[in-house]
Design an enzyme around this catalytic site. Structure first.
Site, PDB file in Angstrom:
ATOM      1  N   SER A 154      -9.665   1.812   2.878  1.00  0.00           N
ATOM      2  CA  SER A 154      -8.897   2.632   1.978  1.00  0.00           C
ATOM      3  C   SER A 154      -7.630   1.809   1.340  1.00  0.00           C
ATOM      4  CB  SER A 154      -8.081   3.514   3.029  1.00  0.00           C
ATOM      5  OG  SER A 154      -7.100   3.141   3.908  1.00  0.00           O
TER       6      SER A 154
ATOM      7  N   LYS B 199       0.667  -1.240   0.194  1.00  0.00           N
ATOM      8  CA  LYS B 199      -0.024   0.076   0.122  1.00  0.00           C
ATOM      9  C   LYS B 199       0.990   1.297   0.089  1.00  0.00           C
ATOM     10  CE  LYS B 199      -3.805   1.914   2.771  1.00  0.00           C
ATOM     11  NZ  LYS B 199      -4.825   1.540   4.040  1.00  0.00           N
TER      12      LYS B 199
ATOM     13  N   SER C 172      -9.732  -0.522   7.108  1.00  0.00           N
ATOM     14  CA  SER C 172      -9.244  -0.470   5.559  1.00  0.00           C
ATOM     15  C   SER C 172      -8.486  -1.611   5.194  1.00  0.00           C
ATOM     16  CB  SER C 172      -8.266   0.547   5.575  1.00  0.00           C
ATOM     17  OG  SER C 172      -9.112   1.942   5.511  1.00  0.00           O
TER      18      SER C 172
HETATM   19  N1  GLN Z   1     -13.170   4.163   6.676  1.00  0.00           N
HETATM   20  C1  GLN Z   1     -12.254   4.530   7.756  1.00  0.00           C
HETATM   21  C2  GLN Z   1     -12.014   6.164   7.770  1.00  0.00           C
HETATM   22  O1  GLN Z   1     -12.244   6.771   6.625  1.00  0.00           O
HETATM   23  C3  GLN Z   1     -11.337   3.867   7.949  1.00  0.00           C
HETATM   24  C4  GLN Z   1     -10.182   4.183   7.020  1.00  0.00           C
HETATM   25  C5  GLN Z   1      -8.943   3.256   7.316  1.00  0.00           C
HETATM   26  O2  GLN Z   1      -8.991   2.194   8.077  1.00  0.00           O
HETATM   27  N2  GLN Z   1      -7.633   3.731   7.050  1.00  0.00           N
HETATM   28  O3  GLN Z   1     -11.545   6.712   8.445  1.00  0.00           O
END
Ligand code: GLN
Length: 483
Positions: free
Chosen positions: A151, A76, A175
């Site tokens: 994400s 990532k 995410s």
């Molecule tokens: N959807 C959550 C956020 O927007 C989690 C994102 C993540 O785990 N990086 O904060």
């Protein structure tokens, strides 16, 4: 060759059926051919990959072995990679080449994994759809009009499309698990502190945790093995021995106590997903598990608490991107204030700016007690709920997400509706617990995930349950048409 799992690749390499160089070249060609449809990579590192593959082949020829030696992966694009762009999918870091490797990157490289490149994500890991990337949205290989989740959407889409067998992700509020669910993968968020955060660009430091995305639990065990371990460079890394995550994959589930929280099945859950989750429960019962309904009474407060704590930490973490120390710098600033203002306004996208504003507000004098402190208290209550639940059960099971993947753009005008998709995943981050999502069926041709949560440091238990489930079901083997 692109259908092989990490475990199968390890066997193939050991039996000299193919070399890492051949495999790497095959996958790089596949990425060049298919990735334009899904946009899962931000940067490809072909030369480095071939060099690493040749080195892995040489190590094998010298008698070395190891499940990751010569295995293709990708990171990532918020894990720092020496000399390679590390963008966080933000214009802010479009030209940032990291001066060092993140611990996860160097550990996997030492284990012999071959990194094909850096995968797309929501800008600074903020999102659940991978739509907020400066490099464009990622498409779900199961239906190119739908989001892959986020994400870690690039890692998930790439693995789901069989561009590579596994990839790293990070999970601050879901995410890893949420994109795994939305693309028919297995994804694991380890216990907070299990995987080093050194060199993993911070979103919300007390919640962020790196972990594996792969097609099977067996492969998640292999990749996690290469990522986990104490790191003195990360002050929140925990000095716990790392078990062999593959050792208990075949343990029997007889007598395993599975808790199903009543709150996970309340309004908002697509009834078709509820049905698939119940089917998975029946499957695990057949394998000897005992099911018990439990309660996590403070769950309803999780989203409001998370969406105070995460932006608060983000506003602090992202203050370093000021056009001076790090990041994009505007043209011809009038003075220092103008430089800060315009560099940040130009460098950050709208979702990141929204989070910084919310976070700075929640931390400001007069509001700190009303929001941030309250949220921290709720966080403790949620943790206590889990501690109480795990006195009665070994594993907690529920849906990973309330809905299958939505259409690209469908939630753009209403960010809160996207935040609500995190309802089942964020509690594990608030409590620091390990969680896993595994494929459990399809709704309208789109994948659905079941989530398992375990007590601290029991990633092995999650992998065991998921592996036994995968030995008895075939959801995880299905691949998207056209890939
Ligand atoms: N959807 C959550 C956020 O927007 C989690 C994102 C993540 O785990 N990086 O904060």
């Amino acid at each position: 060759m692109h259908q092989l799992t990490l475990a199968e690749i390890a066997r193939g390499l050991a039996e000299k059926k193919f070399s890492s160089e051949e495999l790497t070249k095959t996958l790089l060609a596949r990425i060049a051919q298919l990735d334009p449809q899904i946009n899962s990579f931000i940067t490809l590192t072909e030369d480095l990959a071939i060099e690493q593959a040749k080195a892995a082949d040489a190590r094998r020829a010298n008698g070395e072995s190891g499940a990751l030696l010569g295995a293709p992966i990708a990171h990532k694009d918020l894990f720092c990679t020496l000399g390679v762009r590390t963008s966080c999918a933000s214009k802010m870091l479009d030209n940032f080449k990291a001066p060092y490797d993140a611990t996860v990157v160097s550990k996997l490289a030492e284990a012999g994994a071959v990194s094909l490149g850096k995968t797309n994500l929501d800008e600074f890991a903020m999102g659940s759809a991978n739509e907020s990337s400066y490099y464009g949205a990622v498409k779900n290989p199961w239906n190119l009009e739908h989001v892959p989740g986020g994400s870690s959407g690039g890692s998930a889409a790439a693995v789901a499309a069989r561009l590579l067998p596994a990839a790293t992700g990070t999970d601050t509020g879901g995410s890893i698990r949420q994109p795994a669910a939305l693309t028919n993968l297995t994804g694991l968020k380890p216990t907070y502190g299990r995987v080093s955060r050194w060199g993993m660009i911070a979103y919300a430091s007390s919640l962020d945790q790196g972990g594996p995305l792969a097609r099977t639990a067996e492969d998640c065990a292999i990749l996690l093995q290469g990522m986990a371990g104490f790191d003195p460079k990360d002050s929140t890394s925990i000095d716990e021995p790392v078990p062999d995550f593959s050792a208990d994959l075949n343990a029997s589930l007889k007598g395993l106590r599975i808790g199903v929280p009543a709150e996970f099945f309340s309004e908002g859950l697509d009834p078709r997903i509820a049905e698939l989750v119940h089917n998975s429960i029946k499957e695990l019962e057949k394998l000897g598990a005992v099911i018990k309904t439990i309660s996590l009474p403070n769950m309803q407060h999780a989203i409001p608490a998370y969406y105070v704590i995460a932006p608060a930490e983000a506003s602090s973490n992202l203050s370093r991107f000021d056009g001076v120390r790090f990041g994009h710098r505007c043209e011809d600033p009038k003075d220092l204030t103008d430089l800060y203002k315009r560099s940040r306004a130009e460098g950050f996208g709208p979702e990141v700016q929204r989070r910084i504003l919310v976070g700075a507000y929640a931390l400001s004098a007069g509001y700190y007690d009303a929001y941030y402190l309250q949220a921290q208290k709720i966080r403790r209550l949620i943790k206590n709920d889990f501690v109480a639940a795990f006195n009665e059960v070994d594993i907690i099971l529920g849906p990973t997400t309330p809905n299958p993947a939505w259409k690209i753009g469908a939630k753009n005008s209403d960010p809160v509706s996207a935040y609500l998709e995190d309802v089942y995943t964020i509690t594990a981050n608030l409590a620091g617990l390990p969680g896993l999502s595994m494929p459990a069926g399809f709704v309208d041709g789109l994948p659905v995930g079941v989530q398992l949560l375990a007590p601290y440091f029991q990633e092995g238990r999650l992998l065991n349950v998921a592996h036994q489930y995968q030995l008895n079901t075939d959801w995880h083997t299905r691949s998207p048409a056209g890939f």
